[in-house]
Design a protein around this motif. Structure first.
Motif, PDB file in Angstrom:
ATOM      1  N   HIS A 261       4.830  17.183   5.806  1.00  0.00           N
ATOM      2  CA  HIS A 261       5.309  18.118   4.811  1.00  0.00           C
ATOM      3  C   HIS A 261       6.488  17.421   3.979  1.00  0.00           C
ATOM      4  CE1 HIS A 261       7.855  21.450   3.018  1.00  0.00           C
ATOM      5  NE2 HIS A 261       6.730  22.040   3.105  1.00  0.00           N
ATOM      6  N   SER A 262       6.740  17.739   2.560  1.00  0.00           N
ATOM      7  CA  SER A 262       7.639  16.725   1.845  1.00  0.00           C
ATOM      8  C   SER A 262       9.201  16.963   2.350  1.00  0.00           C
ATOM      9  CB  SER A 262       7.536  17.002   0.243  1.00  0.00           C
ATOM     10  OG  SER A 262       7.587  18.626   0.383  1.00  0.00           O
ATOM     11  N   ARG A 263       9.413  17.851   3.243  1.00  0.00           N
ATOM     12  CA  ARG A 263      10.728  18.097   3.790  1.00  0.00           C
ATOM     13  C   ARG A 263      10.872  17.340   5.147  1.00  0.00           C
ATOM     14  NH1 ARG A 263      12.925  22.896   4.719  1.00  0.00           N
ATOM     15  NH2 ARG A 263      11.076  23.975   4.399  1.00  0.00           N
ATOM     16  N   SER A 264       9.545  16.800   5.446  1.00  0.00           N
ATOM     17  CA  SER A 264       9.736  15.840   6.941  1.00  0.00           C
ATOM     18  C   SER A 264      10.302  14.606   6.892  1.00  0.00           C
ATOM     19  CB  SER A 264       8.245  15.896   7.374  1.00  0.00           C
ATOM     20  OG  SER A 264       8.149  14.926   8.205  1.00  0.00           O
ATOM     21  N   PHE A 265      11.513  14.355   7.419  1.00  0.00           N
ATOM     22  CA  PHE A 265      12.102  13.094   7.618  1.00  0.00           C
ATOM     23  C   PHE A 265      11.151  12.186   8.209  1.00  0.00           C
ATOM     24  CE2 PHE A 265      15.950  14.427   5.499  1.00  0.00           C
ATOM     25  CZ  PHE A 265      16.471  13.023   4.983  1.00  0.00           C
ATOM     26  N   HIS A 266      10.870  10.930   7.759  1.00  0.00           N
ATOM     27  CA  HIS A 266      10.092  10.004   8.565  1.00  0.00           C
ATOM     28  C   HIS A 266      10.562   8.511   7.987  1.00  0.00           C
ATOM     29  CE1 HIS A 266       8.149  10.901   4.654  1.00  0.00           C
ATOM     30  NE2 HIS A 266       7.740   9.894   4.577  1.00  0.00           N
ATOM     31  N   THR A 267      10.033   7.740   9.003  1.00  0.00           N
ATOM     32  CA  THR A 267      10.306   5.942   8.870  1.00  0.00           C
ATOM     33  C   THR A 267       9.301   5.640   9.392  1.00  0.00           C
ATOM     34  OG1 THR A 267      12.069   4.729   9.815  1.00  0.00           O
ATOM     35  CG2 THR A 267      11.638   6.282  11.282  1.00  0.00           C
ATOM     36  N   ALA A 268       9.428   4.336   9.616  1.00  0.00           N
ATOM     37  CA  ALA A 268       8.372   3.387  10.347  1.00  0.00           C
ATOM     38  C   ALA A 268       8.864   2.336  10.927  1.00  0.00           C
ATOM     39  CB  ALA A 268       6.976   3.201   9.391  1.00  0.00           C
ATOM     40  N   GLY A 269       8.523   1.714  11.832  1.00  0.00           N
ATOM     41  CA  GLY A 269       9.100   0.533  12.633  1.00  0.00           C
ATOM     42  C   GLY A 269       8.509  -0.790  11.758  1.00  0.00           C
ATOM     43  N   PRO A 270       8.991  -2.116  12.289  1.00  0.00           N
ATOM     44  CA  PRO A 270       8.347  -3.201  11.557  1.00  0.00           C
ATOM     45  C   PRO A 270       6.923  -3.451  12.107  1.00  0.00           C
ATOM     46  CG  PRO A 270      10.017  -3.614  13.498  1.00  0.00           C
ATOM     47  CD  PRO A 270       9.944  -2.301  13.207  1.00  0.00           C
ATOM     48  N   ASN A 271       6.334  -4.227  11.272  1.00  0.00           N
ATOM     49  CA  ASN A 271       4.925  -4.878  11.704  1.00  0.00           C
ATOM     50  C   ASN A 271       5.118  -6.212  12.354  1.00  0.00           C
ATOM     51  OD1 ASN A 271       2.330  -5.719  12.124  1.00  0.00           O
ATOM     52  ND2 ASN A 271       1.629  -5.421   9.943  1.00  0.00           N
ATOM     53  N   ASN A 272       5.088  -6.055  13.927  1.00  0.00           N
ATOM     54  CA  ASN A 272       5.316  -7.283  14.596  1.00  0.00           C
ATOM     55  C   ASN A 272       3.786  -7.799  15.139  1.00  0.00           C
ATOM     56  OD1 ASN A 272       7.962  -7.490  14.403  1.00  0.00           O
ATOM     57  ND2 ASN A 272       8.494  -6.237  15.896  1.00  0.00           N
ATOM     58  N   MET A 273       2.968  -7.475  14.592  1.00  0.00           N
ATOM     59  CA  MET A 273       1.605  -7.884  14.842  1.00  0.00           C
ATOM     60  C   MET A 273       1.078  -8.946  13.863  1.00  0.00           C
ATOM     61  SD  MET A 273      -0.470  -4.529  16.512  1.00  0.00           S
ATOM     62  CE  MET A 273      -1.743  -5.754  17.097  1.00  0.00           C
ATOM     63  N   LYS A 274      -0.213  -9.509  14.257  1.00  0.00           N
ATOM     64  CA  LYS A 274      -0.669 -10.641  13.292  1.00  0.00           C
ATOM     65  C   LYS A 274      -1.500 -10.080  12.227  1.00  0.00           C
ATOM     66  CE  LYS A 274      -2.604 -14.970  14.798  1.00  0.00           C
ATOM     67  NZ  LYS A 274      -3.453 -15.303  15.886  1.00  0.00           N
ATOM     68  N   SER A 275      -1.996  -8.733  12.176  1.00  0.00           N
ATOM     69  CA  SER A 275      -2.706  -8.532  10.946  1.00  0.00           C
ATOM     70  C   SER A 275      -1.952  -7.174  10.190  1.00  0.00           C
ATOM     71  CB  SER A 275      -4.147  -7.906  11.454  1.00  0.00           C
ATOM     72  OG  SER A 275      -3.882  -7.199  12.637  1.00  0.00           O
ATOM     73  N   SER A 276      -2.272  -7.135   9.095  1.00  0.00           N
ATOM     74  CA  SER A 276      -1.739  -6.241   7.990  1.00  0.00           C
ATOM     75  C   SER A 276      -2.093  -4.713   8.555  1.00  0.00           C
ATOM     76  CB  SER A 276      -2.671  -6.267   6.643  1.00  0.00           C
ATOM     77  OG  SER A 276      -1.953  -5.528   5.856  1.00  0.00           O
ATOM     78  N   ARG A 277      -0.973  -3.682   8.410  1.00  0.00           N
ATOM     79  CA  ARG A 277      -1.057  -2.415   8.733  1.00  0.00           C
ATOM     80  C   ARG A 277      -1.469  -1.696   7.528  1.00  0.00           C
ATOM     81  NH1 ARG A 277       3.787   1.567   8.213  1.00  0.00           N
ATOM     82  NH2 ARG A 277       2.893   1.401   6.233  1.00  0.00           N
ATOM     83  N   MET A 278      -2.501  -1.411   7.200  1.00  0.00           N
ATOM     84  CA  MET A 278      -3.243  -0.801   5.984  1.00  0.00           C
ATOM     85  C   MET A 278      -3.250   0.676   6.316  1.00  0.00           C
ATOM     86  SD  MET A 278      -5.763  -3.543   4.459  1.00  0.00           S
ATOM     87  CE  MET A 278      -4.959  -4.475   3.297  1.00  0.00           C
ATOM     88  N   VAL A 279      -2.912   1.228   5.358  1.00  0.00           N
ATOM     89  CA  VAL A 279      -2.879   2.842   5.364  1.00  0.00           C
ATOM     90  C   VAL A 279      -3.210   3.290   3.716  1.00  0.00           C
ATOM     91  CG1 VAL A 279      -1.258   4.832   5.410  1.00  0.00           C
ATOM     92  CG2 VAL A 279      -0.965   2.915   7.078  1.00  0.00           C
ATOM     93  N   LEU A 280      -3.949   4.495   3.715  1.00  0.00           N
ATOM     94  CA  LEU A 280      -4.051   5.087   2.584  1.00  0.00           C
ATOM     95  C   LEU A 280      -3.295   6.429   2.700  1.00  0.00           C
ATOM     96  CD1 LEU A 280      -5.642   5.586  -0.208  1.00  0.00           C
ATOM     97  CD2 LEU A 280      -7.248   6.931   0.867  1.00  0.00           C
ATOM     98  N   ALA A 281      -2.319   6.688   1.923  1.00  0.00           N
ATOM     99  CA  ALA A 281      -1.753   7.950   1.871  1.00  0.00           C
ATOM    100  C   ALA A 281      -2.004   8.758   0.695  1.00  0.00           C
ATOM    101  CB  ALA A 281      -0.121   7.694   1.957  1.00  0.00           C
ATOM    102  N   THR A 282      -2.319   9.996   0.736  1.00  0.00           N
ATOM    103  CA  THR A 282      -2.760  10.893  -0.413  1.00  0.00           C
ATOM    104  C   THR A 282      -1.655  11.780  -0.292  1.00  0.00           C
ATOM    105  OG1 THR A 282      -4.544  11.606   1.041  1.00  0.00           O
ATOM    106  CG2 THR A 282      -5.102   9.952  -0.897  1.00  0.00           C
ATOM    107  N   THR A 283      -1.366  12.455  -1.473  1.00  0.00           N
ATOM    108  CA  THR A 283      -0.337  13.538  -1.567  1.00  0.00           C
ATOM    109  C   THR A 283      -0.953  14.744  -2.437  1.00  0.00           C
ATOM    110  OG1 THR A 283       1.418  12.160  -1.202  1.00  0.00           O
ATOM    111  CG2 THR A 283       1.932  14.233  -2.485  1.00  0.00           C
TER     112      THR A 283
END
Ligand SMILES: O=C(O)CCC(=O)C(=O)O
Length: 328
Positions: A261-283
């Motif tokens: 939800h647009s009121r949900s607080f969120h964060t994300a940790g660092p990418n410590n792996m060797k490949s890209s963390r790819m995501v599609l986010a659609t609102t």
């Protein structure tokens, strides 16, 4: 980050009242620079140098993709309750591994074409790719995904606000604490984002992490928003820790996607792996919603996502189609 896009303390007033004058990639650069990377990510994980597993098999045709992304998902009513109580929900097996592999291949190529091979850019973003690319189009306008969004928000019709291709590269740090209502200039409580990982995301790759509780945002409503330093991120994290707020920072399996939800607080940790963390986010937002009366700089590149729509007007430009129920 390019110097001309970096917010400076003298931009403080403009942050509150002005408009963002750079592009969406610059907006993300600014955003990521406001993360406090001295914060330990909980729980502590060893830095590993793994590759994401490769997809083996033949990729789906456009016809297969369309069939999959048009079909309804069997949504457990418990998930609707969770979304409305916790502010987010994670759903397993929404998308097949073949469909995800196809989009990942497409996103890699499109971001490379658009942004080049810039090793300094460790959080790469793209948007509105559905306008020119049929694979993106199937995902972004997918009735399967939009129907889930509508059911979770308990509304009849949803429109697209925007799509975001997000590639968090190896070595990229945290995504700062935030909630989307602060920067989506949409005058409605019915706005949510589907966050669709294109590979499994173990904890050391930086899965999206949620502060549990729809009302958790109230704990930090008096914290002064700031995107030209790391104070906001640091203070929000500290307040959540002091109040013992649960943070769900668990991994995502392949095919699992989250809705927040647009009121949900969120964060994300660092990418410590060797490949890209790819995501599609659609609102998506409830059909009928208008632009807020006074969008600010923190609303980013919003005009691009709804050409011809002004402050206070209903959002229904050609770039905001109804995604569920599918029209025509
Ligand atoms: O992918 C990320 O690290 C952040 C994405 C995000 O905040 C969102 O999609 O709302």
């Amino acid at each position: 980050m390019t110097d001309e896009s970096a917010l400076k303390p003298q931009d403080r007033e403009a942050e509150l009242s002005g408009e963002w004058t750079h592009d969406n990639q610059q907006w993300w650069n600014q955003y990521m620079a406001s993360a406090d990377n001295r914060v330990a990510c909980a729980p502590e994980v060893a830095v590993e140098q793994n590759e994401a597993p490769k997809y083996i098999g033949s990729l789906p045709t456009i016809y297969d993709l369309q069939t999959e992304l048009n079909a309804s998902y069997e949504l457990d009513p418990i998930a609707i309750g969770q979304f409305n109580r916790d502010g987010y929900v994670k759903l397993k097996q929404v998308i097949s591994s073949g469909a995800l592999a196809l989009l990942r291949q497409e996103m890699e190529a499109t971001l490379r074409d658009d942004l080049g091979e810039n090793p300094k850019l460790d959080f790469r973003s793209g948007e509105m790719m559905w306008l020119t690319n049929n694979i993106f189009r199937q995902f972004v306008l997918s009735p399967r995904i939009a129907e889930i969004a509508a059911a979770l928000m308990r509304v009849q019709r949803v429109r697209l606000y925007h799509d975001n291709s997000l590639a968090k590269e190896p070595g990229c740090g945290r995504t700062p604490w935030h909630y989307d209502a602060e920067h989506f200039p949409i005058d409605s409580n019915n706005v949510c984002t589907a966050w669709i990982p294109l590979q499994p995301i173990p904890q050391n790759m930086g899965p999206l992490a949620f502060a549990v509780g729809m009302e958790t945002c109230r704990l930090v409503e008096s914290v002064e928003s700031s995107r030209f330093d790391t104070s906001y991120d640091r203070t929000v994290g500290k307040i959540f820790a002091e109040h013992g707020v649960d943070v769900d920072d668990g991994p995502f399996g392949l095919g699992e996607i989250s809705f927040h939800h647009s009121r949900s607080f969120h964060t994300a940790g660092p990418n410590n792996m060797k490949s890209s963390r790819m995501v599609l986010a659609t609102t998506y937002f409830e059909d009928g919603a208008c632009v807020v009366p006074s969008p600010t700089m923190i609303s980013g590149d919003w005009r691009k996502f709804m050409p011809g729509v002004d402050a206070g007007e209903p959002i229904r430009s050609r770039y905001n189609p109804v995604c569920f129920p599918r029209e025509g």
